[in-house]
Design an enzyme around this catalytic site. Structure first.
Site, mmCIF file in Angstrom:
data_model
loop_
_atom_site.group_PDB
_atom_site.id
_atom_site.type_symbol
_atom_site.label_atom_id
_atom_site.label_comp_id
_atom_site.label_asym_id
_atom_site.label_seq_id
_atom_site.Cartn_x
_atom_site.Cartn_y
_atom_site.Cartn_z
ATOM 1 N N THR A 137 0.811 -1.214 0.000
ATOM 2 C CA THR A 137 0.000 0.000 0.000
ATOM 3 C C THR A 137 0.849 1.272 0.000
ATOM 4 O OG1 THR A 137 -1.485 1.265 1.449
ATOM 5 C CG2 THR A 137 -0.124 -0.347 2.524
ATOM 6 N N ASP A 138 0.239 2.382 -0.406
ATOM 7 C CA ASP A 138 0.923 3.684 -0.339
ATOM 8 C C ASP A 138 1.060 4.170 1.110
ATOM 9 O OD1 ASP A 138 -1.793 4.245 0.116
ATOM 10 O OD2 ASP A 138 -1.936 5.835 -1.380
ATOM 11 N N GLU A 139 0.261 3.566 2.015
ATOM 12 C CA GLU A 139 0.232 4.086 3.392
ATOM 13 C C GLU A 139 1.553 3.867 4.132
ATOM 14 O OE1 GLU A 139 -3.418 3.522 5.541
ATOM 15 O OE2 GLU A 139 -4.536 3.206 3.692
ATOM 16 N N TYR A 163 -2.007 -0.454 10.993
ATOM 17 C CA TYR A 163 -2.141 -1.116 9.683
ATOM 18 C C TYR A 163 -0.917 -0.850 8.816
ATOM 19 C CZ TYR A 163 -3.420 -1.554 4.736
ATOM 20 O OH TYR A 163 -3.411 -1.864 3.383
ATOM 21 N N LYS A 167 2.045 -3.379 7.397
ATOM 22 C CA LYS A 167 2.333 -3.568 5.969
ATOM 23 C C LYS A 167 3.786 -3.198 5.678
ATOM 24 C CE LYS A 167 -0.021 -4.619 2.990
ATOM 25 N NZ LYS A 167 -0.366 -5.975 2.449
ATOM 26 N N HIS A 298 -4.906 10.437 11.762
ATOM 27 C CA HIS A 298 -5.388 10.325 10.382
ATOM 28 C C HIS A 298 -4.416 11.008 9.414
ATOM 29 C CE1 HIS A 298 -9.425 10.175 7.987
ATOM 30 N NE2 HIS A 298 -8.452 9.506 7.407
#
Ligand SMILES: NC(=O)c1ccc[n+]([C@@H]2O[C@H](COP(=O)([O-])OP(=O)(O)OC[C@H]3O[C@@H](n4cnc5c(N)ncnc54)[C@H](O)[C@@H]3O)[C@@H](O)[C@H]2O)c1
Length: 357
Positions: A137-139, A163, A167, A298
């Site tokens: 993921t980009d996160e 999360y 990852k 966030h």
């Protein structure tokens, strides 16, 4: 020829199986634990297709994975399996460490044992031989300010949620298994996906279904969090392209060049629904928008620089945000039985009965 894919009862994996089988005769063995996010209704149309074999199980179960590798002798393993929802990772990070970190570690070890025993011709990293492709993921890159350039493959990892940290850890393991053991790996890092079979805890399906049910449309904070949206089939085609032509040991950023603030996405969805399925009282769906307390930590903005995919592998998304989002709303309107199965929880009862999942 066969590929082993994990987590393909979920959103992106099930779309991948559909996209793959639409253009390939190659068999897909699908290993999935069927967590709350796994739904075999996503693969209902493949029930009688002999090219798709479903196996219920955990990527962390080394005996099972070894058995599957021996039995099917896949030419590639693709790892989609993960716990994937940021909000759930905040409330219960343990599952994320279990599957995303330990599960990936165990899978890598099973695959390494298999790969080590392959004939020499299947182990040459320069040939079209065995590959392990890890979907990420980009996160993992953290967050951007409004003026920062989009993430490149060379950006440092700065994950901010349980999360994304889990990852990031899995990506590092994959990288290390290549550098240390020579395992022929590829890693893809993709931006936010949307499209058919998306579990309605995520923003786009949640808004469509809540709007139609007359429920509030919850917006975190000021709704100005920016995400780079990609239609899921474009992601699936990108993964197939990386598997086909990606350079072993490399990472590829995949994105839609579609940066949108969450609030704008919700307004777009409301406008399409106003047109395709107007409210019975004639009022606008946007009246259902409700602001709720922001998620802790966030991330403000994600954006992917996908130019490596374009320049080295000739991939570009086919859908614009306008075409993809309209297709998505149309899919949810046309697939009421899938929606009812998911929202009523009927798919869980079916899984419990068949798999004790
Ligand atoms: N959804 C996105 O926007 C997005 C964007 C970029 C990357 N990704 C990544 O793509 C992958 C797929 O995401 P998704 O949105 O389809 O997730 P999802 O939650 O919809 O599906 C995950 C699937 O993995 C299965 N699974 C979970 N734990 C397992 C285990 N231990 N063993 C076997 N199967 C297991 C679940 O049953 C489910 O079918 C994930 O690795 C995710 O990090 C997702």
């Amino acid at each position: 020829m066969t590929i082993l894919v994990t987590g393909c009862a979920g959103f992106i994996g099930s779309n991948f199986v559909h996209t793959w089988l639409a253009s390939s005769k190659e068999m897909v063995v699908n290993l999935d634990k069927l967590t709350y996010a796994g739904n075999l209704a996503n693969l209902d149309d493949l029930k009688d297709d002999k090219r798709h074999v479903f196996v219920h199980g955990d990527i962390g179960n080394r005996d099972l994975v070894a058995e599957l590798l021996t039995q099917y002798q896949p030419r590639a393993v693709l790892n989609f399996a993960a716990e994937s929802h940021v909000d759930r990772s905040i409330h219960g990070p343990g599952e994320f460490i279990q599957t995303n970190v330990l599960g990936t570690f165990n899978l890598l070890e099973s695959v390494r044992a298999y790969w080590t025993k392959l004939p020499e011709s299947n182990r040459d990293v320069n040939q079209q031989s065995f590959r392990f492709l890890h979907v990420s993921t980009d996160e993992v890159y953290g967050t951007l300010s409004a003026t920062d350039a989009p993430f490149k493959e060379t950006n440092p990892y700065e994950p901010n949620s349980p999360y994304s940290a889990s990852k990031a850890a899995s990506d590092h393991l994959v990288r290390a298994w290549h550098h240390t053991y020579g395992l022929p790996v590829l890693t893809t890092n993709c931006s936010n996906n949307y499209g058919p079979y998306h579990f309605p805890e995520k923003l786009i399906p949640l808004v469509i279904l809540n709007a139609l049910a007359g429920k509030p449309l919850p917006i975190y904070g000021d709704g100005q969090q920016v995400r780079d949206w990609l239609y899921v089939e474009d992601h699936c085609r990108a993964i197939a392209r990386v598997l086909e032509a990606g350079k072993v040991g490399e990472c590829y950023n995949i994105g839609g060049w579609n940066e949108k603030a969450n609030l704008d996405v919700v307004h777009t969805l409301c406008a399409i629904l106003d047109e395709l399925q107007p409210r019975a009282d004639g009022r606008a769906y946007a009246e259902q928008i409700t602001y709720v307390k922001d998620r802790p930590g966030h991330d403000r903005r994600y954006a992917m620089d996908a130019s490596k995919m374009e320049q080295e592998l000739g991939w570009r998304p086919r859908e614009t945000f306008d075409t993809g989002i309209r297709k998505t709303v149309q899919w949810y309107l046309a697939n009421q039985s899938w929606v009812e199965g998911v929202t009523s929880g009927a798919y869980r009862q079916w899984l419990d009965k068949h798999y004790g999942a």
